[in-house]
Design a protein around this motif. Structure first.
Motif, PDB file in Angstrom:
ATOM      1  N   ARG A   1       0.771  -1.202   0.041  1.00 37.05           N
ATOM      2  CA  ARG A   1      -0.104   0.045  -0.043  1.00 37.05           C
ATOM      3  C   ARG A   1       0.694   1.360  -0.003  1.00 37.05           C
ATOM      4  O   ARG A   1       1.885   1.363   0.812  1.00 37.05           O
ATOM      5  N   GLU A   2       0.735   1.992  -0.933  1.00 34.51           N
ATOM      6  CA  GLU A   2       1.337   3.300  -1.099  1.00 34.51           C
ATOM      7  C   GLU A   2       0.341   4.607  -1.080  1.00 34.51           C
ATOM      8  O   GLU A   2      -0.378   4.549  -1.939  1.00 34.51           O
ATOM      9  N   ASP A   3       0.452   5.271   0.013  1.00 37.72           N
ATOM     10  CA  ASP A   3      -0.659   6.404  -0.050  1.00 37.72           C
ATOM     11  C   ASP A   3       0.236   7.520   0.575  1.00 37.72           C
ATOM     12  O   ASP A   3       1.410   7.683   0.677  1.00 37.72           O
TER      13      ASP A   3
ATOM     14  N   ARG B   1       3.540   0.853   2.791  1.00 36.77           N
ATOM     15  CA  ARG B   1       3.531  -0.328   3.677  1.00 36.77           C
ATOM     16  C   ARG B   1       3.563  -1.694   2.668  1.00 36.77           C
ATOM     17  O   ARG B   1       3.098  -1.482   1.735  1.00 36.77           O
TER      18      ARG B   1
ATOM     19  N   LEU C   1      -3.319  -2.943   6.007  1.00 38.19           N
ATOM     20  CA  LEU C   1      -2.955  -2.382   4.630  1.00 38.19           C
ATOM     21  C   LEU C   1      -4.335  -1.308   4.106  1.00 38.19           C
ATOM     22  O   LEU C   1      -4.452  -0.906   3.132  1.00 38.19           O
ATOM     23  N   SER C   2      -5.378  -1.278   5.363  1.00 38.33           N
ATOM     24  CA  SER C   2      -6.193  -0.062   5.015  1.00 38.33           C
ATOM     25  C   SER C   2      -7.091  -0.577   3.787  1.00 38.33           C
ATOM     26  O   SER C   2      -7.575   0.205   3.250  1.00 38.33           O
ATOM     27  N   VAL C   3      -7.187  -1.842   3.671  1.00 36.60           N
ATOM     28  CA  VAL C   3      -8.147  -2.149   2.381  1.00 36.60           C
ATOM     29  C   VAL C   3      -9.561  -2.008   2.772  1.00 36.60           C
ATOM     30  O   VAL C   3     -10.103  -2.337   3.526  1.00 36.60           O
TER      31      VAL C   3
ATOM     32  N   ASP D   1     -11.597  -0.626  -2.548  1.00 36.80           N
ATOM     33  CA  ASP D   1     -10.471  -1.181  -3.434  1.00 36.80           C
ATOM     34  C   ASP D   1     -11.011  -2.151  -4.471  1.00 36.80           C
ATOM     35  O   ASP D   1     -10.109  -2.752  -5.097  1.00 36.80           O
TER      36      ASP D   1
ATOM     37  N   SER E   1      -2.563   2.727  -5.533  1.00 31.65           N
ATOM     38  CA  SER E   1      -2.188   2.533  -4.205  1.00 31.65           C
ATOM     39  C   SER E   1      -2.113   1.396  -3.627  1.00 31.65           C
ATOM     40  O   SER E   1      -0.988   0.992  -2.793  1.00 31.65           O
ATOM     41  N   LEU E   2      -3.152   0.435  -3.949  1.00 33.77           N
ATOM     42  CA  LEU E   2      -2.989  -1.006  -3.409  1.00 33.77           C
ATOM     43  C   LEU E   2      -2.636  -1.922  -4.474  1.00 33.77           C
ATOM     44  O   LEU E   2      -3.113  -1.846  -5.536  1.00 33.77           O
TER      45      LEU E   2
END
Length: 201
Positions: free
Chosen positions: A2-4, A9, A131-133, A137, A148-149
């Motif tokens: 995860r890139e935000d 992450r 991963l805040s999914v 998503d 991002s994911l």
DNA sequence: AGTTGGATGGTCT
DNA sequence: GACCATCCAACTG
């Protein structure tokens, strides 16, 4: 990974389960295409995200050709990069729940700080939390580097891993052979598995 | 160390 | 109205 805005992450996938499509009685695809499982019927490499037990989310990678509705559930991840971000994400999700025992932020934060790194994403709903999914998503292309994911190839030059197989979790009521088919795969001996998977179970 | 039950809400019968 | 591709706290022993 995860890139935000908060950072990066990265986790190493150490446990998955395969779901076969409409004929698989344990699969969400069984009743055919519905609004919930629609992304399962979409192209491979995309995400299928669902909600379980009213509170948790789980992440799948669609694997079969468009229309086949087969997918792989990501059951456990070993945190590699962005450990503290994962901890924060776990805390955020815990506080979003309205469970009375998780309402006190200080207590929840304290409990979360005590969780060992290798257990931060040791379960399908924990993977999604770390991963805040979210449901948003679902349907996204996990192979698109601009997203991002996304999925990345395994690190090269890693030592070869031994893979253990076993029955899928939580599908006992699906009937045979679906309840017993050995479609759960895990890295042997990983400390991050959702539950132990011994050879020959 | 292992078992039990509660939280919680969309989806399908 | 029942059923969950779950997690965790609070029990038991």
């Amino acid at each position: 990974m995860r890139e935000d805005g908060a950072g990066l992450r990265v986790g190493r996938i150490v446990e998955v389960e395969a779901y076969g499509g409409q004929e698989d009685r344990a699969s969400h695809a069984r009743p055919g295409r519905t609004r919930r499982n629609a992304s399962m019927f979409g192209p491979p490499g995309h995400a299928y995200v669902y909600r379980v037990y009213g509170m948790h989310r789980c992440l799948n990678v669609v694997t079969g050709p468009d229309g086949a509705a087969s997918a792989v559930l990501i059951r456990a991840v070993e945190p590699v990069v962005g450990i503290e971000l994962m901890r924060v994400a776990r805390l955020e999700r815990a506080l979003a729940s309205r469970r009375p025992d998780r309402l006190d932020p200080a207590a929840a934060g304290h409990r979360l700080a005590a969780i060992p790194v290798h257990r931060l994403a040791a379960g399908p709903a924990l993977v999604a939390a770390a991963l805040s999914v979210d449901l948003a998503d679902g349907g996204g292309d996990l192979l698109d580097p601009a997203r991002s994911l996304r999925l990345e190839p395994a690190l090269p030059a890693g030592p070869p891993v031994q893979v253990v197989v076993g029955r899928r979790v939580g599908v006992a009521s699906a009937g045979e052979p679906w309840a017993s088919v050995a479609w759960r795969f895990a890295v042997a001996g990983s400390p991050s598995l959702s539950k132990p998977l011994l050879p020959g179970s």
